[in-house]
Scaffold this motif. Structure first.
Motif, PDB file in Angstrom:
ATOM      1  N   SER A  69       0.783  -1.336  -0.186  1.00 56.52           N
ATOM      2  CA  SER A  69      -0.040  -0.004  -0.058  1.00 56.52           C
ATOM      3  C   SER A  69       0.736   1.262   0.030  1.00 56.52           C
ATOM      4  N   LEU A  70       2.141   1.141   0.179  1.00 56.80           N
ATOM      5  CA  LEU A  70       2.945   2.309   0.554  1.00 56.80           C
ATOM      6  C   LEU A  70       3.865   2.672  -0.790  1.00 56.80           C
ATOM      7  N   PRO A  71       3.780   3.948  -1.172  1.00 58.91           N
ATOM      8  CA  PRO A  71       4.788   4.201  -2.020  1.00 58.91           C
ATOM      9  C   PRO A  71       6.292   4.420  -1.660  1.00 58.91           C
ATOM     10  N   ASN A  72       7.260   4.081  -2.692  1.00 57.27           N
ATOM     11  CA  ASN A  72       8.467   3.934  -2.452  1.00 57.27           C
ATOM     12  C   ASN A  72       8.959   5.644  -1.912  1.00 57.27           C
ATOM     13  N   PRO A  73       9.485   5.712  -0.891  1.00 53.93           N
ATOM     14  CA  PRO A  73      10.045   7.224  -0.531  1.00 53.93           C
ATOM     15  C   PRO A  73      11.199   7.872  -1.639  1.00 53.93           C
ATOM     16  N   LEU A  74      11.654   6.897  -2.414  1.00 51.69           N
ATOM     17  CA  LEU A  74      12.807   7.159  -3.372  1.00 51.69           C
ATOM     18  C   LEU A  74      12.356   6.538  -4.627  1.00 51.69           C
ATOM     19  N   PRO A  75      11.319   7.130  -5.257  1.00 55.44           N
ATOM     20  CA  PRO A  75      10.652   6.593  -6.518  1.00 55.44           C
ATOM     21  C   PRO A  75      11.398   5.880  -7.378  1.00 55.44           C
ATOM     22  N   GLU A  76      12.668   6.539  -7.719  1.00 55.95           N
ATOM     23  CA  GLU A  76      13.503   5.997  -8.957  1.00 55.95           C
ATOM     24  C   GLU A  76      14.302   4.997  -8.311  1.00 55.95           C
ATOM     25  N   GLN A  77      14.532   4.315  -7.044  1.00 53.52           N
ATOM     26  CA  GLN A  77      15.396   3.482  -6.521  1.00 53.52           C
ATOM     27  C   GLN A  77      14.736   2.149  -6.150  1.00 53.52           C
ATOM     28  N   GLY A  78      15.382   1.011  -6.449  1.00 53.41           N
ATOM     29  CA  GLY A  78      14.849  -0.175  -6.342  1.00 53.41           C
ATOM     30  C   GLY A  78      14.724  -0.534  -4.657  1.00 53.41           C
ATOM     31  N   TYR A 176      14.427   3.445   6.017  1.00 55.63           N
ATOM     32  CA  TYR A 176      12.964   3.697   6.272  1.00 55.63           C
ATOM     33  C   TYR A 176      12.447   2.669   7.049  1.00 55.63           C
ATOM     34  N   GLY A 177      11.885   3.049   8.420  1.00 58.85           N
ATOM     35  CA  GLY A 177      11.146   2.263   9.396  1.00 58.85           C
ATOM     36  C   GLY A 177       9.804   2.323   9.643  1.00 58.85           C
ATOM     37  N   ILE A 178       8.936   1.548   9.961  1.00 59.48           N
ATOM     38  CA  ILE A 178       7.704   1.736  10.524  1.00 59.48           C
ATOM     39  C   ILE A 178       7.591   0.829  11.784  1.00 59.48           C
ATOM     40  N   TYR A 179       6.804   1.763  12.730  1.00 60.60           N
ATOM     41  CA  TYR A 179       6.418   1.287  13.997  1.00 60.60           C
ATOM     42  C   TYR A 179       4.801   1.422  14.260  1.00 60.60           C
ATOM     43  N   ILE A 180       4.523   0.350  14.587  1.00 55.19           N
ATOM     44  CA  ILE A 180       2.891   0.289  14.940  1.00 55.19           C
ATOM     45  C   ILE A 180       2.764  -0.103  16.278  1.00 55.19           C
ATOM     46  N   ASN A 181       2.024   0.736  17.078  1.00 59.42           N
ATOM     47  CA  ASN A 181       1.784   0.535  18.800  1.00 59.42           C
ATOM     48  C   ASN A 181       3.285   0.244  19.158  1.00 59.42           C
ATOM     49  N   GLY A 182       4.019   1.033  18.742  1.00 58.60           N
ATOM     50  CA  GLY A 182       5.452   1.136  19.468  1.00 58.60           C
ATOM     51  C   GLY A 182       6.611  -0.053  18.885  1.00 58.60           C
ATOM     52  N   SER A 183       6.075  -0.973  18.154  1.00 62.95           N
ATOM     53  CA  SER A 183       6.924  -2.017  17.625  1.00 62.95           C
ATOM     54  C   SER A 183       7.278  -1.869  16.304  1.00 62.95           C
ATOM     55  N   ALA A 184       8.262  -2.169  16.122  1.00 61.60           N
ATOM     56  CA  ALA A 184       9.018  -1.994  14.608  1.00 61.60           C
ATOM     57  C   ALA A 184       8.348  -3.320  13.673  1.00 61.60           C
ATOM     58  N   VAL A 185       7.916  -2.905  12.351  1.00 61.44           N
ATOM     59  CA  VAL A 185       7.488  -3.899  11.517  1.00 61.44           C
ATOM     60  C   VAL A 185       8.548  -3.787  10.309  1.00 61.44           C
ATOM     61  N   ASN A 186       8.388  -4.698   9.534  1.00 64.59           N
ATOM     62  CA  ASN A 186       8.982  -4.844   8.181  1.00 64.59           C
ATOM     63  C   ASN A 186       8.267  -4.069   7.197  1.00 64.59           C
ATOM     64  N   PRO A 187       9.013  -2.969   6.847  1.00 62.82           N
ATOM     65  CA  PRO A 187       8.297  -2.182   5.992  1.00 62.82           C
ATOM     66  C   PRO A 187       8.217  -2.617   4.474  1.00 62.82           C
ATOM     67  N   TYR A 188       9.050  -3.563   3.992  1.00 55.98           N
ATOM     68  CA  TYR A 188       9.290  -4.299   2.968  1.00 55.98           C
ATOM     69  C   TYR A 188       7.973  -4.722   2.325  1.00 55.98           C
ATOM     70  N   PRO A 189       7.136  -5.489   2.963  1.00 59.89           N
ATOM     71  CA  PRO A 189       5.905  -6.068   2.406  1.00 59.89           C
ATOM     72  C   PRO A 189       4.918  -5.121   2.296  1.00 59.89           C
ATOM     73  N   LEU A 190       5.080  -4.002   2.992  1.00 57.61           N
ATOM     74  CA  LEU A 190       3.966  -2.725   2.861  1.00 57.61           C
ATOM     75  C   LEU A 190       4.185  -2.043   1.720  1.00 57.61           C
ATOM     76  N   MET A 191       5.212  -1.997   0.926  1.00 61.68           N
ATOM     77  CA  MET A 191       5.728  -1.094   0.046  1.00 61.68           C
ATOM     78  C   MET A 191       5.148  -1.908  -1.334  1.00 61.68           C
ATOM     79  N   GLN A 192       4.982  -0.631  -2.052  1.00 57.44           N
ATOM     80  CA  GLN A 192       4.548  -0.986  -3.640  1.00 57.44           C
ATOM     81  C   GLN A 192       5.805  -1.506  -4.473  1.00 57.44           C
ATOM     82  N   LYS A 193       5.813  -2.507  -5.030  1.00 58.97           N
ATOM     83  CA  LYS A 193       7.150  -2.912  -5.866  1.00 58.97           C
ATOM     84  C   LYS A 193       6.642  -2.497  -7.206  1.00 58.97           C
ATOM     85  N   GLU A 194       7.699  -2.048  -8.099  1.00 59.52           N
ATOM     86  CA  GLU A 194       7.567  -1.689  -9.360  1.00 59.52           C
ATOM     87  C   GLU A 194       8.007  -2.834 -10.219  1.00 59.52           C
TER      88      GLU A 194
END
Length: 194
Positions: A69-78, A176-194
């Motif tokens: 669901s989340l876009p890449n914060p660096l759109p031109e980068q893999g 780039y990190g994501i924290y949900i309810n104070g716990s780190a979660v892996n951002p990779y599965p949440l990112m849109q892959k091109e």
């Protein structure tokens, strides 16, 4: 004749009474001027604070990011899944690293309120927020023109790729990190892959 012990103190002269009234008037006008200048500023700051807190509470009610669901914060980068990799002092990597040339603009992946623009030991120059989950952008070279409590939209520039903090001397990248309810979660599965 002896002085009368019941004598009254001398009455102030007209000039001293006028001066006393003028001094009080000047002090009152100065106070009114100060209040006139301060009250709009205080009122505006209070409104901004209340609005920011309302928006933050609204964002916390949102569902956490879903897979892809989340876009890449660096759109031109893999993207590569660097979650969980070993780090110094027995730590594991609580995010993903996205490598890019120094100074590449970093885009917010979500809309929301910026909660921190500053430094910490590991991340160096960091931006935290926005959105209902905590989004952590670290190792920045510099910040965009943002401050805590600013509203940003997905795609707005929040900073620039660097190697600050404990990444000094490594190839420039964004942690780039994501924290949900104070716990780190892996951002990779949440990112849109091109």
């Amino acid at each position: 004749m002896q002085p009368n012990d019941n004598s009254q103190p001398p009455r102030p002269t007209l000039i001293s009474r006028v001066l006393s009234v003028l001094i009080k008037a000047v002090v009152l006008l100065a106070l009114l001027f100060v209040f006139d200048r301060l009250l709009p500023t205080i009122s505006q700051q209070t409104q901004s604070f209340v609005m920011a807190k309302w928006q933050q509470l609204s964002l916390l009610q949102q569902d956490p990011p879903a897979e892809n669901s989340l876009p890449n914060p660096l759109p031109e980068q893999g993207l590569a899944d660097t979650w969980g990799a070993a780090r110094s002092q027995g730590r594991t990597h609580e995010g993903i690293d996205i490598f890019a040339p120094r100074g590449t603009p970093i885009q917010s992946t979500t809309q929301g309120i910026v909660s921190k623009v500053g430094n910490n030991n590991l991340g160096g120059r960091v931006v935290v927020g926005p959105g209902g989950a905590g989004h952590y952008y670290a190792h920045l070279e510099d910040y965009a023109d943002i401050s805590p409590n600013d509203w940003v939209n997905a795609g707005d520039i929040i900073g620039y790729v660097g190697d600050s903090g404990n990444a000094k001397g490594t190839p420039p990248h964004l942690h780039y990190g994501i924290y949900i309810n104070g716990s780190a979660v892996n951002p990779y599965p949440l990112m849109q892959k091109e």
